[in-house]
Write an enzyme that holds these catalytic residues in place. Structure first.
Site, short mmCIF file in Angstrom:
data_model
loop_
_atom_site.label_atom_id
_atom_site.label_comp_id
_atom_site.label_asym_id
_atom_site.label_seq_id
_atom_site.Cartn_x
_atom_site.Cartn_y
_atom_site.Cartn_z
N ARG A 27 134.34 -5.73 34.01
CA ARG A 27 135.41 -6.62 34.48
C ARG A 27 136.77 -6.24 33.88
O ARG A 27 137.82 -6.40 34.51
CB ARG A 27 135.06 -8.07 34.11
CG ARG A 27 136.01 -9.11 34.70
CD ARG A 27 135.58 -10.49 34.28
NE ARG A 27 136.39 -11.54 34.87
CZ ARG A 27 136.84 -12.59 34.21
NH1 ARG A 27 136.57 -12.75 32.92
NH2 ARG A 27 137.56 -13.51 34.82
N ILE A 53 142.01 -13.19 38.69
CA ILE A 53 140.69 -12.58 38.80
C ILE A 53 139.70 -13.71 38.62
O ILE A 53 139.79 -14.49 37.68
CB ILE A 53 140.46 -11.45 37.77
CG1 ILE A 53 139.09 -10.81 37.98
CG2 ILE A 53 140.65 -11.94 36.34
CD1 ILE A 53 138.88 -9.54 37.15
N SER A 54 138.79 -13.86 39.55
CA SER A 54 137.95 -15.05 39.61
C SER A 54 137.08 -15.23 38.37
O SER A 54 136.73 -14.26 37.69
CB SER A 54 137.05 -15.01 40.85
OG SER A 54 137.82 -15.04 42.02
N GLN A 55 136.72 -16.49 38.12
CA GLN A 55 135.79 -16.81 37.04
C GLN A 55 134.45 -16.14 37.32
O GLN A 55 133.91 -16.25 38.42
CB GLN A 55 135.62 -18.32 36.95
CG GLN A 55 134.62 -18.77 35.90
CD GLN A 55 134.25 -20.23 36.04
OE1 GLN A 55 134.69 -20.88 36.99
NE2 GLN A 55 133.44 -20.74 35.14
#
Length: 586
Positions: A27, A53-55
């Site tokens: 990530r 940036i998504s969880q």
């Protein structure tokens, strides 16, 4: 524990190929450089242009719902950082043994370039596994769908607004058109995730998973203008009448006196206070939670302010520490601050004094010893003489009832549990004190030590004082128990304890450097000139030392010494003790 392992333990992950993708695709490679150290934290982080940036939890949950398979063609809508597209590429190629493809669309030009560069790090662009498009995912989809030959799955990171009628009407027509039979769409609608499985041309099986929050989906330029005009206020109030009433109410309270009252902190709440805003909270839920916790006075006023300033969608989920009461405007600034914060790991060794703890934080340029001691009291200072004023622990005593049993002259020495702590780079000393006392309370309860002390009718302060002596005098648990027994023997015989560690607490010098003046000092921490325990704890002991203090070894020993290799030698008589001094310390 890695992020993937954490999500497996939480039961989010179930599919091996998705888990493996999470392990292989880092990530951090998809985050701005200054945020990469935060990659293993299960939170969303800003990547620019108001996007995140998504969880990881949400991404994992959505991928498990989509169930992409090797060989499939997947449409990724709003690819942003590129992380989800890279995960999909890993899954559909089955480690490049099967030729699936991912078609990634992003409407924001900057993010399109940013995400494409990130995906390229894994060779998915050059190999043709991922194709990226900087365009609208609804009005400009036909050409992409033609190249893909239709999609086996569509996954979107932006929320569509719920429309009147059936929920399927919220799915963009272009997506319905280009989804293959038995294909799946995983998309947010409102505050829920929905999974749609295509059965026939316009017939879908559907399932809802509530409790998520996403940025809005922009369908086209016309729809974007229309959506901008749709007030978020109407969405969360669900009533035009409520909007009219709140507008009039807000206008009324804009007078200085009333506004000042409602923006001031509540009077009844105790501080310091730590609260967590859940990641799935809506703006209304987050603000209502702050109201329930006594952080703010008026839910409606705060929501109205957030709406007017455009910050209604800027509330950041996470853990917040409030050292003292603050006005609502200060609270709003704190919970909407999206500036990335660096996480710093601080290791506080067992036996650290208040001086030692201060040094750990000073070394990281977080705060000074003087700033810490304003909250804990000065180390080795006798506050009984009233020349110095002890900090007010009233608020801490409300939070931690065991502190109420401490003597009036007691500092917090002994009650800041040594451990490894992760803090943000803007941490305040009050927050550090709170966390360390909270950790002390948690571990003492886990080991049922409070219960044991109460059952025996002992003094917590004296137990911790004894434990601090043991922590500074010995390393091994068995040695600590034997020394606890020696201290007990000497107390029963009305003998001074004569423990060097208590003098070292005052002087800062080791046993071999203590002078005659040190030994003759009248300090209440001098256990040569004063019988009984010292005035208070001389360090912050670990839980093992507290256990040793409660479980002394019964022996006939009255003396002990530690040689230069830290081996401890015990004696029952003074003559034997002198002989061992000659052997081990000369």
């Amino acid at each position: 524990m890695t992020l993937a392992d954490d999500l497996v333990s939480k039961g989010v992950f179930k599919t091996p190929r998705i888990i493996q993708a999470f392990r292989d695709i880092n990530r951090a490679d998809f985050m701005p450089e200054d945020e990469r150290p935060l990659a293993e934290i299960d939170e969303a982080f800003p990547i620019g242009e108001g996007q995140t940036i998504s969880q990881p939890y949400t991404v994992a949950f959505m991928l498990e719902l989509l169930q992409p398979k090797p060989g499939q063609h997947i449409l990724d809508v709003g690819f942003g950082s590129g992380w989800q597209s890279a995960l999909l590429a890993h899954i559909v190629t089955d480690n490049k043994k099967t030729s699936g493809r991912v078609f990634s669309i992003e409407r924001i030009e900057y993010l399109c370039s940013f995400g494409k560069a990130n995906i390229a790090k894994y060779n998915y662009i050059a190999s043709g596994v991922v194709e990226t498009y900087c365009r609208n995912a609804v009005s400009e989809l036909d050409e992409v769908a033609k190249m893909a030959g239709g999609f086996d799955g569509i996954i979107a990171a932006a929320a569509a607004s719920a429309k009147q009628g059936s929920i399927e009407s919220s799915i963009p027509r272009a997506w319905k058109k280009h989804l293959k039979p038995e294909g799946k769409i995983v998309m947010p609608i409102g505050n829920s995730l929905w999974v749609f499985t295509k059965k026939k041309s316009n017939i879908f099986d559907k399932k809802e998973y509530p409790g998520f929050a996403f940025v809005p989906l922009v369908a086209s330029q016309k729809k974007k203008i229309k959506q901008t005009k749709q007030s978020f206020w109407n969405r969360f109030t669900k009533s035009p009448l409520y909007f009219a009433c709140m507008t009039m109410a807000f206008a009324a309270i804009c007078s200085a006196g009333i506004a000042a009252y409602f923006l001031s902190p509540p009077n009844s709440s105790s501080y310091p206070k730590e609260v967590v805003i859940p990641r799935t909270s809506s703006a209304r839920e987050a603000v209502q939670f702050l109201k329930q916790e006594g952080i703010i006075r008026s839910t409606h006023l705060v929501l109205a302010y957030l709406f007017i300033t455009g910050d209604i969608q800027s509330i950041q989920a996470g853990r917040y520490f409030f050292e003292k009461p603050a006005g609502s405007l200060v609270i709003i600034k704190q919970i909407t601050n999206s500036t990335p914060r660096k996480i710093i790991t601080i290791r506080v060794p067992e036996g650290s004094t208040l001086r030692g703890i201060a040094a750990e934080y000073e070394n990281q340029n977080l705060f000074t010893g003087d700033e810490l001691w304003k909250f804990t009291g000065m180390p080795a200072l006798d506050y009984r003489n009233k020349q110095e004023e002890l900090p007010d622990f009233a608020d801490l005593k409300k939070q931690f009832p065991f502190l109420r049993d401490l003597p009036l002259h007691a500092t917090l020495e002994g009650f800041l549990l040594p451990d490894t702590y992760e803090v943000f780079d803007d941490v305040a000393p009050g927050e550090v004190v709170y966390k360390m006392i909270q950790n002390f309370e948690i571990k003492m309860k886990e080991e049922k030590i409070f219960e044991e002390i109460q059952k025996r009718g002992l003094s917590l302060y004296e137990v911790i004082t004894l434990a601090s002596l043991l922590e500074r005098e010995a390393i091994l648990y068995d040695d600590k128990r034997i020394i606890a027994g020696i201290i007990e023997n000497r107390l029963h015989r009305d003998m001074p304890l004569q423990i060097d560690a208590s003098l070292m607490y005052i002087t800062g010098r080791g046993s071999l450097l203590l002078t005659k003046d040190d030994l003759d000092s009248d300090s209440p921490y001098n256990t040569y000139t004063n019988k009984g325990l010292p005035l208070g704890p001389i360090a912050n002991p670990g839980i093992e030392s507290v256990k040793a203090a409660l479980n002394p070894e019964k022996t006939s020993y009255l003396y002990y010494l530690s040689d230069r290799r830290y081996t401890i030698h015990y004696s029952a008589t003074f003559e034997e003790h002198k002989e061992k001094k000659q052997i081990y310390l000369q």
